[in-house]
Motif scaffolding. Structure first.
Motif, short mmCIF file in Angstrom:
data_model
loop_
_atom_site.label_atom_id
_atom_site.label_comp_id
_atom_site.label_asym_id
_atom_site.label_seq_id
_atom_site.Cartn_x
_atom_site.Cartn_y
_atom_site.Cartn_z
N SER A 55 1.90 8.48 0.19
CA SER A 55 3.00 7.76 -0.54
C SER A 55 3.52 8.69 -1.53
N PHE A 56 3.09 9.26 -2.48
CA PHE A 56 3.47 10.12 -3.72
C PHE A 56 4.04 11.41 -3.20
N ARG A 57 3.35 12.25 -2.16
CA ARG A 57 3.38 13.65 -1.74
C ARG A 57 4.29 13.50 -0.28
N PRO A 76 4.73 3.06 1.77
CA PRO A 76 4.76 2.56 0.30
C PRO A 76 3.61 2.64 -0.54
N ALA A 77 3.72 2.54 -1.61
CA ALA A 77 2.36 2.63 -2.38
C ALA A 77 1.93 1.38 -2.81
N HIS A 82 5.51 10.55 1.26
CA HIS A 82 6.52 9.58 1.05
C HIS A 82 6.62 9.15 2.59
N TRP A 83 5.53 8.79 3.13
CA TRP A 83 5.37 7.90 4.56
C TRP A 83 5.30 6.65 4.37
#
Length: 319
Positions: A161-163, A168-169, A165-166
């Motif tokens: 998610s954060f790295r 949603p978190a 961005h595939w």
């Protein structure tokens, strides 16, 4: 077969009754008063009108003896009526009906991934002829079992998610929002499936019927999948049935980590508010899902090994 099915149905009913009874007794003996907490919400406890508390306690039936409450609640629960939530005032069944689809979607996807990943790992580890690869693959399940679920979830969120961005978190954003929570639940569950299935496969491959199949000219892949896997799958099926309860319990943590709406968040809020009717409804619904899954597995057993029904009839005759 009819006797076998009736016996399993009776056992399922007994588990549901036990789950309801134990939850009722535990919640009854917990300290605190949900009615007082509800009446004093947003104000000091000294400002609460005792008459209002008495009226609410009478409305929810908390002023009756414990055995009377148990008999009345159990009779309504059998009819599918768990009363109204103390914290929201909504019917418990409506609250659960709104939250249950999201949790079933999550646990169903996690169970499917766990069976596919765990089963695939076990088959590959026991099929490969490379000793180093087999040892490497067989070392993965113990690692997966030992890793905490919340740590897996945080690691997946940080990576995908954060790295990258595939995905949603947080939230219930369709299929993409389901991937990371389902993987979080599937990793430890699939590791347990892989452990049991790999051990059963290694044992089955040493049996005489496997040597007979090889002597008849069956190729290695056919022996592995058709002969060994069918018999080795019975212990793994048992573990899958038991893991359903673990998945439902794990959904509380996962839905909290990923901020998903579902039964887990409802349970956490109900326990915090000491919402007895809602907690009991959650327990019974969880037990219902658990016993239904295990009942289906029990009915699949005779299809894989008809000797199970014969053995059950023999035990019944001896008894």
């Amino acid at each position: 077969m009819r006797r076998y099915v009736i016996k399993r149905l009776a056992q399922a009913a007994g588990v549901l009754w036990a789950a309801y009874t134990v939850s009722f007794l535990v919640l009854d003996y917990l300290p605190g008063d949900p009615v007082t907490a509800m009446a004093s919400a947003g104000m000091d406890s000294g400002q609460v009108d005792p008459k209002q508390i008495a009226a609410l306690r009478h409305e929810y039936g908390f002023d009756k003896p414990v055995l009377v409450q148990y008999a009345e609640y159990l009779g309504r629960a059998v009819r599918g009526d768990f009363g109204d939530s103390v914290s929201t005032g909504r019917p418990v069944t409506s609250t659960l009906a709104d939250a249950l689809p999201q949790t079933l979607q999550l646990t169903g996807a996690a169970l499917l991934l766990a069976v596919l990943l765990g089963g695939g790992l076990a088959v590959l580890a026991t099929y490969t002829a490379q000793r180093w690869l087999r040892q490497l693959l067989l070392s993965l399940p113990p690692l997966g079992v030992s890793v905490p679920t919340f740590w897996v979830g945080l690691l997946l969120v940080e990576t995908f998610s954060f790295r990258l961005h595939w995905f949603p978190a947080f939230g219930n954003d369709g299929l993409k929002g389901l991937v990371l929570p389902a993987l979080t639940l599937a990793v430890p569950t699939g590791a347990q499936v892989a452990q049991v299935l790999a051990k059963s496969l290694l044992t089955a491959l040493d049996q005489a019927y496997v040597e007979t199949a090889r002597a008849k000219g069956a190729n290695r892949w056919r022996v592995h999948l058709r002969h060994a896997l069918r018999n080795a799958s019975l212990p793994a099926l048992t573990v899958v049935g038991l893991l359903v309860g673990q998945l439902i319990a794990g959904s509380v943590v996962v839905e909290t980590v990923f901020s998903r709406d579902g039964l887990g968040r409802v349970t956490a809020a109900a326990v915090t508010a000491q919402d007895i009717p809602l907690v009991q409804g959650v327990v019974v619904f969880g037990a219902l899902i658990f016993v239904t899954t295990n009942l289906v597995i029990d009915l699949v057993y005779p299809l894989l090994d008809p000797r199970i029904v014969v053995a059950s009839d023999r035990r019944a005759a001896l008894a």
